[in-house]
Scaffold this motif. Structure first.
Motif, PDB file in Angstrom:
ATOM      1  N   GLN A 323       8.753   1.020   2.586  1.00  0.00           N
ATOM      2  CA  GLN A 323       7.532   1.214   3.346  1.00  0.00           C
ATOM      3  C   GLN A 323       7.612   0.611   4.741  1.00  0.00           C
ATOM      4  O   GLN A 323       8.366  -0.331   4.979  1.00  0.00           O
ATOM      5  N   VAL A 324       6.764   1.146   5.644  1.00  0.00           N
ATOM      6  CA  VAL A 324       6.722   0.642   7.021  1.00  0.00           C
ATOM      7  C   VAL A 324       5.602  -0.377   7.213  1.00  0.00           C
ATOM      8  O   VAL A 324       5.499  -0.976   8.282  1.00  0.00           O
ATOM      9  N   PHE A 325       4.756  -0.570   6.206  1.00  0.00           N
ATOM     10  CA  PHE A 325       3.773  -1.647   6.238  1.00  0.00           C
ATOM     11  C   PHE A 325       4.467  -2.929   5.792  1.00  0.00           C
ATOM     12  O   PHE A 325       5.159  -2.931   4.768  1.00  0.00           O
ATOM     13  N   PRO A 326       4.313  -4.030   6.540  1.00  0.00           N
ATOM     14  CA  PRO A 326       4.992  -5.265   6.163  1.00  0.00           C
ATOM     15  C   PRO A 326       4.696  -5.670   4.723  1.00  0.00           C
ATOM     16  O   PRO A 326       3.562  -5.536   4.252  1.00  0.00           O
ATOM     17  N   VAL A 327       5.714  -6.138   4.034  1.00  0.00           N
ATOM     18  CA  VAL A 327       5.589  -6.523   2.630  1.00  0.00           C
ATOM     19  C   VAL A 327       4.466  -7.549   2.445  1.00  0.00           C
ATOM     20  O   VAL A 327       4.337  -8.507   3.209  1.00  0.00           O
ATOM     21  N   ASP A 328       3.652  -7.292   1.435  1.00  0.00           N
ATOM     22  CA  ASP A 328       2.577  -8.210   1.026  1.00  0.00           C
ATOM     23  C   ASP A 328       1.497  -8.408   2.087  1.00  0.00           C
ATOM     24  O   ASP A 328       0.846  -9.455   2.131  1.00  0.00           O
ATOM     25  N   THR A 329       1.306  -7.412   2.937  1.00  0.00           N
ATOM     26  CA  THR A 329       0.193  -7.442   3.884  1.00  0.00           C
ATOM     27  C   THR A 329      -0.772  -6.316   3.525  1.00  0.00           C
ATOM     28  O   THR A 329      -0.433  -5.423   2.741  1.00  0.00           O
ATOM     29  N   GLY A 331      -2.489  -2.992   3.140  1.00  0.00           N
ATOM     30  CA  GLY A 331      -1.935  -1.655   3.310  1.00  0.00           C
ATOM     31  C   GLY A 331      -0.638  -1.437   2.556  1.00  0.00           C
ATOM     32  O   GLY A 331      -0.283  -0.302   2.227  1.00  0.00           O
ATOM     33  N   TYR A 332       0.084  -2.520   2.284  1.00  0.00           N
ATOM     34  CA  TYR A 332       1.331  -2.423   1.521  1.00  0.00           C
ATOM     35  C   TYR A 332       1.017  -2.182   0.058  1.00  0.00           C
ATOM     36  O   TYR A 332       0.087  -2.769  -0.493  1.00  0.00           O
ATOM     37  N   VAL A 333       1.797  -1.301  -0.582  1.00  0.00           N
ATOM     38  CA  VAL A 333       1.556  -0.948  -1.982  1.00  0.00           C
ATOM     39  C   VAL A 333       2.818  -1.284  -2.777  1.00  0.00           C
ATOM     40  O   VAL A 333       3.791  -0.527  -2.785  1.00  0.00           O
ATOM     41  N   SER A 334       2.803  -2.419  -3.449  1.00  0.00           N
ATOM     42  CA  SER A 334       3.998  -2.876  -4.164  1.00  0.00           C
ATOM     43  C   SER A 334       4.391  -1.935  -5.286  1.00  0.00           C
ATOM     44  O   SER A 334       5.580  -1.841  -5.639  1.00  0.00           O
ATOM     45  N   ALA A 335       3.428  -1.212  -5.847  1.00  0.00           N
ATOM     46  CA  ALA A 335       3.726  -0.305  -6.961  1.00  0.00           C
ATOM     47  C   ALA A 335       4.632   0.851  -6.542  1.00  0.00           C
ATOM     48  O   ALA A 335       5.228   1.519  -7.403  1.00  0.00           O
ATOM     49  N   VAL A 464      -6.240   2.921   3.701  1.00  0.00           N
ATOM     50  CA  VAL A 464      -4.906   2.717   4.256  1.00  0.00           C
ATOM     51  C   VAL A 464      -3.859   2.768   3.143  1.00  0.00           C
ATOM     52  O   VAL A 464      -2.786   3.372   3.300  1.00  0.00           O
ATOM     53  N   GLU A 465      -4.157   2.149   2.016  1.00  0.00           N
ATOM     54  CA  GLU A 465      -3.215   2.164   0.894  1.00  0.00           C
ATOM     55  C   GLU A 465      -2.988   3.581   0.382  1.00  0.00           C
ATOM     56  O   GLU A 465      -1.867   3.952   0.020  1.00  0.00           O
ATOM     57  N   LYS A 466      -4.051   4.385   0.374  1.00  0.00           N
ATOM     58  CA  LYS A 466      -3.888   5.792  -0.032  1.00  0.00           C
ATOM     59  C   LYS A 466      -2.995   6.529   0.960  1.00  0.00           C
ATOM     60  O   LYS A 466      -2.148   7.345   0.573  1.00  0.00           O
ATOM     61  N   LEU A 467      -3.179   6.235   2.256  1.00  0.00           N
ATOM     62  CA  LEU A 467      -2.337   6.862   3.277  1.00  0.00           C
ATOM     63  C   LEU A 467      -0.893   6.417   3.140  1.00  0.00           C
ATOM     64  O   LEU A 467       0.035   7.246   3.216  1.00  0.00           O
ATOM     65  N   ASN A 468      -0.672   5.134   2.936  1.00  0.00           N
ATOM     66  CA  ASN A 468       0.680   4.629   2.751  1.00  0.00           C
ATOM     67  C   ASN A 468       1.346   5.309   1.561  1.00  0.00           C
ATOM     68  O   ASN A 468       2.521   5.681   1.610  1.00  0.00           O
TER      69      ASN A 468
END
Length: 513
Positions: A323-329, A331-335, A464-468
């Protein structure tokens, strides 16, 4: 070549995207300038020289220590990317999101003796709005207004969820009105900051700063003397740290490994994503046509082993992710991570299903900073049957040349603000993403609009999470990992990294002892 540190690669890439110091060994003093704070010498080894002393032309990347010494911002930023008060003591956003009203300090003055007030703030903001680099923060601004002597209003053409973030990131430094009129800021900086530029500075080698005794926030800058030296040779910088020439440097894996034995502090923060940037993900060009097929983009994702690349190329420093969202911020989706294991066989199957069982031809640019990835890209493409031709280019030309190709090796800066990530990585054209191609992805385009119109807070982050999830599932990028910035300091100092800055400002440096 494969063992070269990913940190070093990221630094060199940042230079494209986006060179004798005071001893750091002397003891602490309390001379009253810091309002009772412990004042200590700070000598910084930075990786790059200041791009410009003019805040409208300066880069956010490595310019933080330089500019924050001389200029006060309206807004600062904390380690999570949240705007913080500076010259603006507080602010309020109207119910329609189109007016931001800020209350200003009344005890600041510029180094030329001019007072800081609402008129001065408006003049600086108008100058920044017209700036070649600083204008990014103000693209939705209709006008700035001096409401009264210590109040300004920012009138927007439409809602803007990133303006405060960009202002805090380094786009709201206030400049003396007369200096703006003179057009001399690039050579003679005049701000209201905690320091002035010393006459004994040596451009390109060492910048010395003289502390302003009556600065309104003197206690927040307990460094005296202060110097910043650009030195792009990591070995020389580390040698300077060992000898006491520096007490804070931009570090690498070698410096990290030496930290414990030298009682040094290590601070790391995510900075960039590394992988293949698909600049023609819609497949609109002849060479980029294969990328228009989701299965091809999926194949180019599953073919690369991100965790293995972190361990080899990055020497264990960084985060393997897709992902391009920084880890654990936000918007980031760990799943989304690890749902499919890296597999050349799976990649071959996907290419065959897309009609490219025998691969395809592609040309990509290559420059020296990206050579650590060259071998693994060549090997992977060969196994997939993809005929790859490298177009060798000069390091400094990579930024202008790369977007001419359907995909390229990218080391792309990230943001701690999730809406800024949406804009910079997905929705708005950038040099590295000249054609976001959202018309070819109507579901993604619709979700982008939901993000921009959602109620700020948890509701917007959920969108944002849905978009990511959508862009990751649609393989908008082939992300291998996220690289880190590393800062090494003696035990007396502690650094707070900020995603979005290659080197934090002086506000992110604290005296600990």
């Amino acid at each position: 070549m494969m063992k070269r540190s990913l940190t070093a690669v990221a630094v060199l890439a940042a230079a494209t995207l986006a060179l004798t110091a005071c001893s750091g060994a002397s003891g602490a003093t309390d001379d009253g300038d810091g309002a009772g704070a412990t004042v200590k010498p700070l000598s910084i080894g930075n990786f790059l020289d200041v791009t410009s002393w003019d805040p409208s032309l300066a880069d956010v990347g490595f310019d933080g220590p330089y500019l924050s010494a001389l200029y006060d911002p309206l807004l600062a930023i904390d380690g999570t990317g949240e705007p913080q008060p500076a010259l603006a003591t507080d602010w309020e956003v109207s119910e329609d999101f189109k007016t931001i009203t800020m209350n200003l300090r009344t005890d600041a003055k510029f180094s030329d003796g001019e007072a800081f007030d609402a008129d001065a703030a408006v003049k600086s903001l108008e100058y920044l709005k017209a700036g070649a680099r600083s204008q990014e923060a103000y693209q939705k601004v209709e006008s700035f207004e001096a409401v009264d002597e210590d109040t300004i209003a920012i009138h927007l053409t439409q809602r803007d969820d990133t303006i405060l973030y960009f202002m805090g990131l380094g786009r709201s430094y206030m400049m003396a009105p007369d200096a703006i009129d003179a057009g001399s800021l690039a050579e003679t900086p005049v701000g209201s900051g905690p320091y002035t530029l010393g006459a004994d500075s040596v451009p390109g080698a060492e910048y010395r700063f003289e502390k302003v005794a009556d600065h309104w926030a003197a206690a927040d800058f307990p460094f005296d003397p202060l110097s910043v030296s650009p030195l792009s040779d990591a070995t020389a910088m580390l040698n300077g740290m060992e000898s006491g020439q520096f007490n804070l440097i931009y570090g690498d894996k070698t410096a990290m490994d030496m930290a414990a034995d030298n009682n040094w502090n290590v601070a790391t923060g995510l900075s960039m994503w590394v992988g293949l940037q698909f600049s023609d993900r819609a497949g609109e060009t002849e060479m980029g046509k294969p990328l228009g097929d989701l299965k091809v983009r999926e194949a180019l994702n599953v073919a690369f082993n991100g965790p293995e690349m972190v361990e080899t190329i990055a020497q264990g420093v960084g985060e393997a992710t897709n992902q391009v969202f920084p880890v654990d911020t936000p918007g980031y989706v760990s799943a989304l991570v690890g749902t499919e294991k890296p597999s050349i066989e799976t990649a071959k199957k996907l290419l065959a299903e897309a009609g490219y069982a025998d691969g395809f031809d592609v040309t990509m640019p290559m420059a020296p900073p990206f050579q650590p990835y060259q071998a693994i890209v060549e090997q992977t493409f060969t196994e997939l049957g993809i005929t790859l031709t490298w177009k060798e280019t000069d390091f400094m030309q990579y930024m202008s040349v790369a977007p001419e190709y359907p995909m390229f090796v990218g080391v792309i800066a990230m943001d701690s603000n999730p809406i800024a990530t949406v804009e910079r990585q997905i929705s708005k054209p950038q040099w590295y993403n000249p054609n976001p191609g959202l018309d070819a992805f109507p579901e993604v385009k619709a979700q982008v609009e939901k993000v921009f119109t959602a109620e700020p807070g948890d509701t917007q982050i959920a969108e944002v999470e849905k978009l990511n999830t959508l862009v990751t599932e649609n393989a908008f990028f082939s992300v291998w990992a996220q690289s880190t910035n590393t800062y090494i300091s003696v035990a007396d100092f502690e650094v707070t990294p900020v995603t979005g800055m290659m080197f934090p400002t002086l506000r992110q440096i604290a005296v600990t002892g």
